[in-house]
Write a protein that holds these residues in place. Structure first.
Motif, mmCIF file in Angstrom:
data_model
loop_
_atom_site.group_PDB
_atom_site.id
_atom_site.type_symbol
_atom_site.label_atom_id
_atom_site.label_comp_id
_atom_site.label_asym_id
_atom_site.label_seq_id
_atom_site.Cartn_x
_atom_site.Cartn_y
_atom_site.Cartn_z
ATOM 1 N N THR A 8 0.837 -1.207 0.000
ATOM 2 C CA THR A 8 0.000 0.000 0.000
ATOM 3 C C THR A 8 0.866 1.250 0.000
ATOM 4 O O THR A 8 1.981 1.262 0.529
ATOM 5 N N VAL A 9 0.318 2.279 -0.615
ATOM 6 C CA VAL A 9 0.883 3.625 -0.569
ATOM 7 C C VAL A 9 -0.289 4.534 -0.227
ATOM 8 O O VAL A 9 -1.259 4.606 -0.986
ATOM 9 N N ARG A 10 -0.202 5.177 0.938
ATOM 10 C CA ARG A 10 -1.312 6.028 1.400
ATOM 11 C C ARG A 10 -0.792 7.397 1.802
ATOM 12 O O ARG A 10 0.261 7.523 2.414
ATOM 13 N N ARG A 11 -1.594 8.384 1.478
ATOM 14 C CA ARG A 11 -1.290 9.755 1.898
ATOM 15 C C ARG A 11 -1.819 9.942 3.312
ATOM 16 O O ARG A 11 -2.978 9.654 3.594
ATOM 17 N N ILE A 12 -0.939 10.413 4.201
ATOM 18 C CA ILE A 12 -1.345 10.723 5.578
ATOM 19 C C ILE A 12 -0.837 12.133 5.860
ATOM 20 O O ILE A 12 0.365 12.334 6.075
ATOM 21 N N GLY A 13 -1.747 13.064 5.805
ATOM 22 C CA GLY A 13 -1.354 14.460 5.981
ATOM 23 C C GLY A 13 -0.450 14.906 4.852
ATOM 24 O O GLY A 13 -0.803 14.811 3.688
ATOM 25 N N ARG A 14 0.758 15.358 5.206
ATOM 26 C CA ARG A 14 1.706 15.834 4.199
ATOM 27 C C ARG A 14 2.750 14.771 3.844
ATOM 28 O O ARG A 14 3.706 15.059 3.147
ATOM 29 N N GLU A 15 2.557 13.568 4.324
ATOM 30 C CA GLU A 15 3.531 12.508 4.076
ATOM 31 C C GLU A 15 2.852 11.288 3.459
ATOM 32 O O GLU A 15 1.632 11.199 3.403
ATOM 33 N N TRP A 16 3.685 10.359 3.034
ATOM 34 C CA TRP A 16 3.217 9.107 2.468
ATOM 35 C C TRP A 16 3.602 7.963 3.394
ATOM 36 O O TRP A 16 4.700 7.948 3.937
ATOM 37 N N SER A 17 2.693 7.011 3.536
ATOM 38 C CA SER A 17 2.956 5.794 4.285
ATOM 39 C C SER A 17 3.040 4.654 3.274
ATOM 40 O O SER A 17 2.086 4.421 2.522
ATOM 41 N N ILE A 18 4.185 3.994 3.245
ATOM 42 C CA ILE A 18 4.406 2.902 2.315
ATOM 43 C C ILE A 18 4.561 1.616 3.115
ATOM 44 O O ILE A 18 5.406 1.519 3.993
ATOM 45 N N GLU A 19 3.716 0.641 2.811
ATOM 46 C CA GLU A 19 3.795 -0.673 3.456
ATOM 47 C C GLU A 19 4.271 -1.674 2.422
ATOM 48 O O GLU A 19 3.635 -1.873 1.391
ATOM 49 N N ALA A 20 5.408 -2.281 2.695
ATOM 50 C CA ALA A 20 5.970 -3.294 1.808
ATOM 51 C C ALA A 20 6.013 -4.621 2.551
ATOM 52 O O ALA A 20 5.601 -4.712 3.713
ATOM 53 N N LYS A 21 6.516 -5.633 1.884
ATOM 54 C CA LYS A 21 6.536 -6.976 2.454
ATOM 55 C C LYS A 21 7.119 -7.004 3.868
ATOM 56 O O LYS A 21 6.520 -7.574 4.766
ATOM 57 N N SER A 22 8.270 -6.391 4.064
ATOM 58 C CA SER A 22 8.872 -6.409 5.395
ATOM 59 C C SER A 22 9.328 -5.031 5.850
ATOM 60 O O SER A 22 10.157 -4.918 6.738
ATOM 61 N N ALA A 23 8.785 -3.991 5.231
ATOM 62 C CA ALA A 23 9.195 -2.632 5.585
ATOM 63 C C ALA A 23 7.990 -1.711 5.662
ATOM 64 O O ALA A 23 7.071 -1.801 4.858
ATOM 65 N N SER A 24 8.021 -0.832 6.638
ATOM 66 C CA SER A 24 7.063 0.268 6.735
ATOM 67 C C SER A 24 7.888 1.536 6.664
ATOM 68 O O SER A 24 8.847 1.715 7.411
ATOM 69 N N ILE A 25 7.518 2.421 5.741
ATOM 70 C CA ILE A 25 8.313 3.619 5.512
ATOM 71 C C ILE A 25 7.394 4.823 5.422
ATOM 72 O O ILE A 25 6.324 4.756 4.832
ATOM 73 N N SER B 56 7.534 8.770 4.041
ATOM 74 C CA SER B 56 8.357 9.663 3.228
ATOM 75 C C SER B 56 7.548 10.872 2.780
ATOM 76 O O SER B 56 6.318 10.850 2.786
ATOM 77 N N ARG B 57 8.275 11.909 2.395
ATOM 78 C CA ARG B 57 7.610 13.113 1.885
ATOM 79 C C ARG B 57 7.179 12.938 0.434
ATOM 80 O O ARG B 57 6.232 13.556 -0.018
ATOM 81 N N HIS B 58 7.922 12.095 -0.306
ATOM 82 C CA HIS B 58 7.643 11.899 -1.733
ATOM 83 C C HIS B 58 7.710 10.426 -2.088
ATOM 84 O O HIS B 58 8.480 9.674 -1.489
ATOM 85 N N VAL B 59 6.937 10.040 -3.117
ATOM 86 C CA VAL B 59 6.962 8.674 -3.642
ATOM 87 C C VAL B 59 7.071 8.759 -5.159
ATOM 88 O O VAL B 59 6.362 9.542 -5.795
#
Length: 186
Positions: free
Chosen positions: A102-119, A121-124
């Motif tokens: 998943t890639v979701r916008r949360i406020g002014r940032e992005w939440s990226i959920e990958a297989k074994s990583a949660s990140i 970031s400001r940009h995707v």
């Protein structure tokens, strides 16, 4: 706890590597996520005869021209070497085996959920390409066809088809190259 970075790049093919090199030159913090285990996965999965369909001078990635020894239309094996060298040149170290869920916008940032990583970031940058997954169109009556039907992604070379009649549907670059390979392969 989620890792944080300025930019997340999804995909380690030519586009993702080019973005990574530009981010490295700009001095920005970034992470490249790649679902396979190596750079250039789309190039690795294609037929052996694959070549760039544009001249090498117009097809290089930023900052690094193709070697002068490469032919005008770069073949698959040279392209793979180029991508590996390119990644090493810019110290690009994608996190391999990371399918992004998943890639979701949360406020002014992005939440990226990958297989074994949660990140976070400001940009995707989504650089996963147009041809990551094969598409087989619906063809009326195909179920009555007694022969074998495959997608171009499953065609490695002409050897399995020698001596047979083959119909290639689609005359784009891929169809043309596969038809050429089949003619040369008997």
């Amino acid at each position: 706890m989620a890792a944080t970075t300025e930019v997340v790049v999804i995909g380690a093919g030519p586009a993702g590597l080019a973005v990574g090199a530009c981010l490295r030159k700009a001095g920005l913090d970034f992470i490249i996520l790649e679902k396979t285990q190596r750079v250039g996965s789309s190039w690795r999965r294609r037929y052996e005869r694959l070549h760039l369909h544009t001249v090498k001078q117009l097809s290089t990635l930023p900052y690094v021209p193709f070697p002068a020894s490469y032919p005008r239309y770069v073949p698959r094996n040279h392209m793979l070497d180029y991508l590996e060298t390119y990644a090493a040149t810019f110290d690009l170290k994608p996190q391999f085996g990371e399918t992004v869920r998943t890639v979701r916008r949360i406020g002014r940032e992005w939440s990226i959920e990958a297989k074994s990583a949660s990140i976070v970031s400001r940009h995707v940058v989504i650089a996963s390409g147009l041809n990551a997954d094969p598409v087989i169109p619906s063809v009326p009556g195909i179920e009555k066809f007694a022969g074998k039907v495959i997608h171009s992604i499953d065609c490695v070379n002409a050897k399995p088809f020698a001596g047979q009649s083959v119909l290639v549907i689609g005359m784009g670059n891929t169809g043309a190259e596969i038809a050429f390979d089949l003619c040369n392969g008997g």
